[in-house]
Design a protein around this motif. Structure first.
Motif, PDB file in Angstrom:
ATOM      1  N   ALA A  36       0.833  -1.205   0.000  1.00 22.94           N
ATOM      2  CA  ALA A  36       0.000   0.000   0.000  1.00 22.94           C
ATOM      3  C   ALA A  36       0.865   1.252   0.000  1.00 22.94           C
ATOM      4  N   LEU A  37       2.010   1.210   0.678  1.00 22.80           N
ATOM      5  CA  LEU A  37       2.916   2.353   0.688  1.00 22.80           C
ATOM      6  C   LEU A  37       3.477   2.624  -0.708  1.00 22.80           C
ATOM      7  N   LEU A  42       3.506   6.184  -5.276  1.00 18.75           N
ATOM      8  CA  LEU A  42       3.453   6.284  -6.745  1.00 18.75           C
ATOM      9  C   LEU A  42       1.993   6.221  -7.198  1.00 18.75           C
ATOM     10  N   PRO A  43       1.255   7.329  -7.057  1.00 18.91           N
ATOM     11  CA  PRO A  43      -0.191   7.315  -7.323  1.00 18.91           C
ATOM     12  C   PRO A  43      -0.530   7.421  -8.806  1.00 18.91           C
ATOM     13  N   PHE A  44      -0.052   6.444  -9.578  1.00 15.17           N
ATOM     14  CA  PHE A  44      -0.307   6.436 -11.014  1.00 15.17           C
ATOM     15  C   PHE A  44      -1.141   5.220 -11.380  1.00 15.17           C
ATOM     16  N   PHE A  46      -0.974   3.109 -13.870  1.00 17.23           N
ATOM     17  CA  PHE A  46      -0.251   1.895 -14.271  1.00 17.23           C
ATOM     18  C   PHE A  46       0.348   1.181 -13.050  1.00 17.23           C
ATOM     19  N   VAL A  47       0.715   1.949 -11.989  1.00 16.54           N
ATOM     20  CA  VAL A  47       1.199   1.336 -10.751  1.00 16.54           C
ATOM     21  C   VAL A  47       0.046   0.639 -10.041  1.00 16.54           C
ATOM     22  N   ARG A  48      -1.108   1.301  -9.978  1.00 19.83           N
ATOM     23  CA  ARG A  48      -2.283   0.715  -9.325  1.00 19.83           C
ATOM     24  C   ARG A  48      -2.688  -0.601  -9.981  1.00 19.83           C
ATOM     25  N   ARG A  49      -2.628  -0.664 -11.301  1.00 17.74           N
ATOM     26  CA  ARG A  49      -3.030  -1.887 -12.013  1.00 17.74           C
ATOM     27  C   ARG A  49      -2.130  -3.068 -11.653  1.00 17.74           C
ATOM     28  N   ARG A  50      -0.899  -2.784 -11.264  1.00 21.08           N
ATOM     29  CA  ARG A  50       0.033  -3.857 -10.902  1.00 21.08           C
ATOM     30  C   ARG A  50       0.014  -4.176  -9.408  1.00 21.08           C
ATOM     31  N   VAL A  51      -0.189  -3.146  -8.607  1.00 20.55           N
ATOM     32  CA  VAL A  51      -0.150  -3.348  -7.156  1.00 20.55           C
ATOM     33  C   VAL A  51      -1.481  -3.874  -6.626  1.00 20.55           C
ATOM     34  N   ASP A  52      -2.600  -3.400  -7.165  1.00 19.83           N
ATOM     35  CA  ASP A  52      -3.910  -3.806  -6.645  1.00 19.83           C
ATOM     36  C   ASP A  52      -4.123  -5.325  -6.683  1.00 19.83           C
ATOM     37  N   ARG A 170     -14.291   4.994  -9.714  1.00 21.06           N
ATOM     38  CA  ARG A 170     -13.198   5.188 -10.671  1.00 21.06           C
ATOM     39  C   ARG A 170     -12.035   4.249 -10.367  1.00 21.06           C
ATOM     40  N   LYS A 171     -11.778   4.022  -9.074  1.00 21.92           N
ATOM     41  CA  LYS A 171     -10.727   3.071  -8.692  1.00 21.92           C
ATOM     42  C   LYS A 171     -11.168   1.637  -8.986  1.00 21.92           C
ATOM     43  N   PHE A 172     -12.437   1.321  -8.690  1.00 14.72           N
ATOM     44  CA  PHE A 172     -12.947  -0.029  -8.934  1.00 14.72           C
ATOM     45  C   PHE A 172     -12.823  -0.411 -10.401  1.00 14.72           C
ATOM     46  N   ALA A 173     -12.971   0.571 -11.296  1.00 18.38           N
ATOM     47  CA  ALA A 173     -13.004   0.280 -12.726  1.00 18.38           C
ATOM     48  C   ALA A 173     -11.660  -0.169 -13.272  1.00 18.38           C
TER      49      ALA A 173
END
Length: 316
Positions: A36-37, A42-44, A46-52, A170-173
């Motif tokens: 989560a850190l 890195l609030p991008f 493409f990062v979210r798609r990999r970390v989530d 928007r995050k869920f999508a």
């Protein structure tokens, strides 16, 4: 084969269940916070798609750990109909709400079948030790529940939950998700039932806002609406009763419904006619759910429900 631990006295099983839950939570939240850190730093997208997905996998391990201690410590008889086949995608899950046990039941049954469940939570739950931070890390939406008096003094506060819902959706999508909604907004109790003059025998009046907003913002993303009805015997358990394994029977009916396309993109706040249509649709769904509760509890004959209700319960 039943675990020998189920023969222990109920209070002993309750203590063991709480210890197992605590240990499972600590073990899973440590790596969860680490990833989560990364997402926070890195609030991008493409990062979210990999970390989530990694965060979801850790949360899935937590759910699996809870299912393990439930199987080892509880004698509960599960009667479940309509379990969905395992798949990915986006789903809107709707359920009646009676107990904290509802969350454990839903996670136990739907884990590995649908993407991770994400709940709309009260803002105050953000401050629950450890688990509140975990919910934040997993992008659970926190809603500010304003009372009628507060809204009367400051009508602009009505926009708070709308904005929170839009941000969450928007995050869920970005990653396959099951958006969980308890339309009653609070747990059922006889006192609340009487106080709100609910027209339903087993349910509180549903609140349309969160579900309507979710459909309005990301309804075109959902593959289906999963409607879940849960009934407990001999009565609705508190958390301690559930931990002790005093729930003799959990009856669950799961039904997959099409997403109501007329409400996709609905401006719930600004469209009074659309708001009324949504209210009628939700009330009709709740009437059916109330009748189903009677069947699950054994207070109404199965003939009162459609034929799709019939069938043998599934193993879980």
């Amino acid at each position: 084969m039943r675990s020998p631990l189920t023969y222990l006295p109920a209070p002993v099983r309750g203590v063991l269940a709480c210890l197992a839950l605590a240990a499972n939570t600590v073990l899973c939240t440590l790596p969860l916070f680490a990833f989560a850190l990364v997402k926070l730093a890195l609030p991008f997208a493409f990062v979210r798609r990999r970390v989530d997905p990694v965060l979801h996998a850790i949360a899935g391990a937590w759910v699996a750990g809870n299912s393990l201690w439930m199987r080892l410590l509880h004698r509960t008889r599960w009667e479940v109909q309509g379990l969905p086949a395992p798949r990915s995608g986006w789903f809107l899950v709707n359920c009646n709400h009676q107990s904290w046990a509802d969350i454990f039941v839903l996670q136990h049954l739907l884990h590995g079948r649908l993407p991770m469940l994400k709940f709309f939570l009260k803002q105050q739950l953000l401050y629950v030790p450890v688990i509140g931070l975990a919910w934040w890390a997993l992008d659970f939406p926190f809603m500010k529940r304003h009372g009628k008096e507060a809204l009367r003094r400051n009508p602009a506060k009505r926009a708070d939950d709308h904005e929170a819902t839009v941000r969450a959706c928007r995050k869920f999508a970005l990653v396959p998700t099951s958006v969980m909604n308890f339309a009653e907004g609070t747990r059922f109790t006889p006192a609340k039932h009487a106080q709100t003059a609910s027209p339903y025998r087993h349910l509180l009046k549903p609140k349309a806002g969160a579900m309507a907003l979710t459909l309005g913002v990301m309804g075109d993303k959902f593959d289906a609406l999963i409607d879940v009805t849960i009934a407990y015997s001999p009565g609705i358990p508190g958390f301690w009763d559930f931990a002790c394994g005093r729930v003799k029977r959990v009856a669950v009916h799961i039904e997959e419904l099409p997403v109501p396309t007329e409400f996709i993109g609905l401006d719930y706040a600004g469209n009074s006619q659309g708001r009324k249509r949504f209210g009628r649709w939700l009330n009709a769904l709740w009437e059916k759910k109330d009748a189903r509760m009677g069947v699950l509890l054994g207070t109404a004959p199965a003939e009162t429900m459609p034929q799709e209700f019939a069938g043998e319960p599934a193993e879980v």
